[in-house]
Scaffold this active site. Structure first.
Site, PDB file in Angstrom:
ATOM      1  N   LYS A 149     -17.020   1.224  13.034  1.00  0.00           N
ATOM      2  CA  LYS A 149     -16.431   1.642  11.760  1.00  0.00           C
ATOM      3  C   LYS A 149     -16.970   0.679  10.732  1.00  0.00           C
ATOM      4  CE  LYS A 149     -11.765   2.450  10.031  1.00  0.00           C
ATOM      5  NZ  LYS A 149     -11.740   1.532   8.909  1.00  0.00           N
ATOM      6  N   ILE A 150     -17.749   1.214   9.802  1.00  0.00           N
ATOM      7  CA  ILE A 150     -18.427   0.351   8.824  1.00  0.00           C
ATOM      8  C   ILE A 150     -18.242   0.914   7.419  1.00  0.00           C
ATOM      9  CG2 ILE A 150     -20.173  -0.638  10.371  1.00  0.00           C
ATOM     10  CD1 ILE A 150     -22.117   1.545   9.501  1.00  0.00           C
ATOM     11  N   ASP A 203       0.821  -1.222   0.000  1.00  0.00           N
ATOM     12  CA  ASP A 203       0.000   0.000   0.000  1.00  0.00           C
ATOM     13  C   ASP A 203       0.852   1.267   0.000  1.00  0.00           C
ATOM     14  OD1 ASP A 203      -2.385  -1.354   0.093  1.00  0.00           O
ATOM     15  OD2 ASP A 203      -2.906  -0.806   2.149  1.00  0.00           O
ATOM     16  N   TYR A 253     -16.473  -5.686  10.020  1.00  0.00           N
ATOM     17  CA  TYR A 253     -16.398  -6.027   8.612  1.00  0.00           C
ATOM     18  C   TYR A 253     -17.046  -7.390   8.377  1.00  0.00           C
ATOM     19  CZ  TYR A 253     -12.992  -2.236   7.976  1.00  0.00           C
ATOM     20  OH  TYR A 253     -12.366  -1.015   7.916  1.00  0.00           O
ATOM     21  N   GLY A 306      -7.547   5.957   5.605  1.00  0.00           N
ATOM     22  CA  GLY A 306      -6.110   5.816   5.440  1.00  0.00           C
ATOM     23  C   GLY A 306      -5.693   6.122   4.024  1.00  0.00           C
ATOM     24  N   ARG A 307      -5.920   5.136   3.138  1.00  0.00           N
ATOM     25  CA  ARG A 307      -5.354   5.217   1.795  1.00  0.00           C
ATOM     26  C   ARG A 307      -5.786   6.448   1.008  1.00  0.00           C
ATOM     27  NH1 ARG A 307      -6.986  -0.859   0.539  1.00  0.00           N
ATOM     28  NH2 ARG A 307      -8.503  -0.273   2.144  1.00  0.00           N
TER      29      ARG A 307
HETATM   30  P1  FBP Z   1      -8.498   2.633   4.487  1.00  0.00           P
HETATM   31  O1  FBP Z   1      -9.135   4.007   4.549  1.00  0.00           O
HETATM   32  O2  FBP Z   1      -7.129   2.675   3.920  1.00  0.00           O
HETATM   33  O3  FBP Z   1      -9.418   1.638   3.836  1.00  0.00           O
HETATM   34  O4  FBP Z   1      -8.294   2.184   6.005  1.00  0.00           O
HETATM   35  C1  FBP Z   1      -9.361   1.738   6.762  1.00  0.00           C
HETATM   36  C2  FBP Z   1      -9.136   0.333   7.261  1.00  0.00           C
HETATM   37  O5  FBP Z   1     -10.185  -0.097   8.095  1.00  0.00           O
HETATM   38  C3  FBP Z   1      -7.829   0.135   8.006  1.00  0.00           C
HETATM   39  O6  FBP Z   1      -7.930   0.456   9.357  1.00  0.00           O
HETATM   40  C4  FBP Z   1      -7.549  -1.307   7.734  1.00  0.00           C
HETATM   41  O7  FBP Z   1      -6.199  -1.596   7.694  1.00  0.00           O
HETATM   42  C5  FBP Z   1      -8.106  -1.507   6.367  1.00  0.00           C
HETATM   43  O8  FBP Z   1      -9.094  -0.552   6.165  1.00  0.00           O
HETATM   44  C6  FBP Z   1      -8.691  -2.877   6.216  1.00  0.00           C
HETATM   45  O9  FBP Z   1      -8.867  -3.100   4.851  1.00  0.00           O
HETATM   46  P2  FBP Z   1      -9.521  -4.419   4.283  1.00  0.00           P
HETATM   47  O10 FBP Z   1     -10.930  -4.039   3.935  1.00  0.00           O
HETATM   48  O11 FBP Z   1      -8.737  -4.729   3.063  1.00  0.00           O
HETATM   49  O12 FBP Z   1      -9.446  -5.484   5.342  1.00  0.00           O
END
Ligand code: FBP
Length: 253
Positions: free
Chosen positions: A167-168, A25, A136, A221-222
């Site tokens: 966080k969703i 990443d 998730y 993050g990204r």
């Molecule tokens: P991003 O904004 O980069 O998606 O980060 C949010 C996050 O929840 C991070 O905390 C975690 O590392 C990542 O997404 C998990 O991503 P994935 O959906 O691939 O498991």
């Protein structure tokens, strides 16, 4: 939770992808956790999300810390499970104001994570820390993790499990996300950032939708640190989320 909020809103800078996805990443600049620490401060983020190893070596206390206490690599295949890798006591000692924990709802191993989160939430509250659940839906049983009923179920799971915030993922439209926010009850809702969107405007529209649906903010993050101008993105998010401005206004300098 109040420590993470400003005008009842918050933007958290997530940086646990090094564990979750690997350095793939990252680029030369954002691979350095010190760069992220500076960005969290200069970008006026309400919190920064680290795993223990980064917190111990890079956290400088200028921005509230959320310590992720579980995690996994993406090298393992099969039904997802992320177990605790940092104690709540350690999170407290490193200066965290909240612990973060990922629950893969729908996984064959979800009971392990629900049980572990339950204990962690109790320990965190005893030490005066909030508990934020990354919920998730994932695994064989989950066909579409952004389907409105699945996202609402994720939100409700967090509330029922005792999360102060969930966080969703965004469902893609305001109306269906409203139901997810309603399902979360008194648990604050943070939208999850996701992979970098094609344009800044595309991403900001999603964020605007989540906020209009009643979310408290986002954990991202990204879409920030992969941006060619992370501070500009941070500023746009600040205008949109904290100052409640439109996408057009947020994009204007
Ligand atoms: P991003 O904004 O980069 O998606 O980060 C949010 C996050 O929840 C991070 O905390 C975690 O590392 C990542 O997404 C998990 O991503 P994935 O959906 O691939 O498991």
């Amino acid at each position: 939770m109040e420590v993470f909020l400003h005008n009842n809103r918050g933007i958290l800078l997530a940086y646990d992808q090094g564990l979750e996805h690997g350095p793939t990443d990252f680029n030369e600049r954002n691979v350095d956790p010190a760069f992220i620490m500076e960005l969290a401060n200069a970008g006026r983020f309400n919190g920064v999300v680290f795993q223990k190893g980064l917190a111990e070596k890079y956290y400088d206390h200028r921005v509230p810390l959320i310590l992720k206490v579980n995690g996994k690599t993406n090298l393992v295949k099969g039904e997802p499970v992320a177990r605790q890798i940092c104690s709540v006591k350690c999170a407290f000692e490193v200066g965290a104001k909240a612990v973060g924990y990922t629950i893969y709802a729908g996984s064959a191993h979800e009971s392990l994570m629900l049980e572990e989160f339950g204990r962690i939430q109790e320990e965190a509250h005893k030490l005066g820390m909030a508990a934020i659940a990354w919920i998730y839906p994932r695994g064989e049983a989950i066909k579409n993790d952004t389907a409105p009923e699945i996202v609402a179920y994720a939100a409700r799971t967090g509330l029922e499990a005792g999360a102060d915030a969930v966080k969703i993922k965004y469902t893609g439209n305001v109306e269906s996300f409203k139901w997810a926010v309603k399902s979360a009850g008194k648990a604050k809702v943070f939208m999850s950032g996701g992979p970098k969107a094609p344009t800044e405007a595309d991403f900001l529209k999603q964020v605007r939708g989540a906020i209009d649906a009643g979310a408290a903010g986002l954990a991202v993050g990204r879409n920030v640190w992969q941006s060619s101008n992370p501070l500009r993105m941070a500023s746009a998010l600040y205008k949109l989320v904290i100052e409640d401005r439109s996408v057009d206004e947020a994009l204007r300098d």
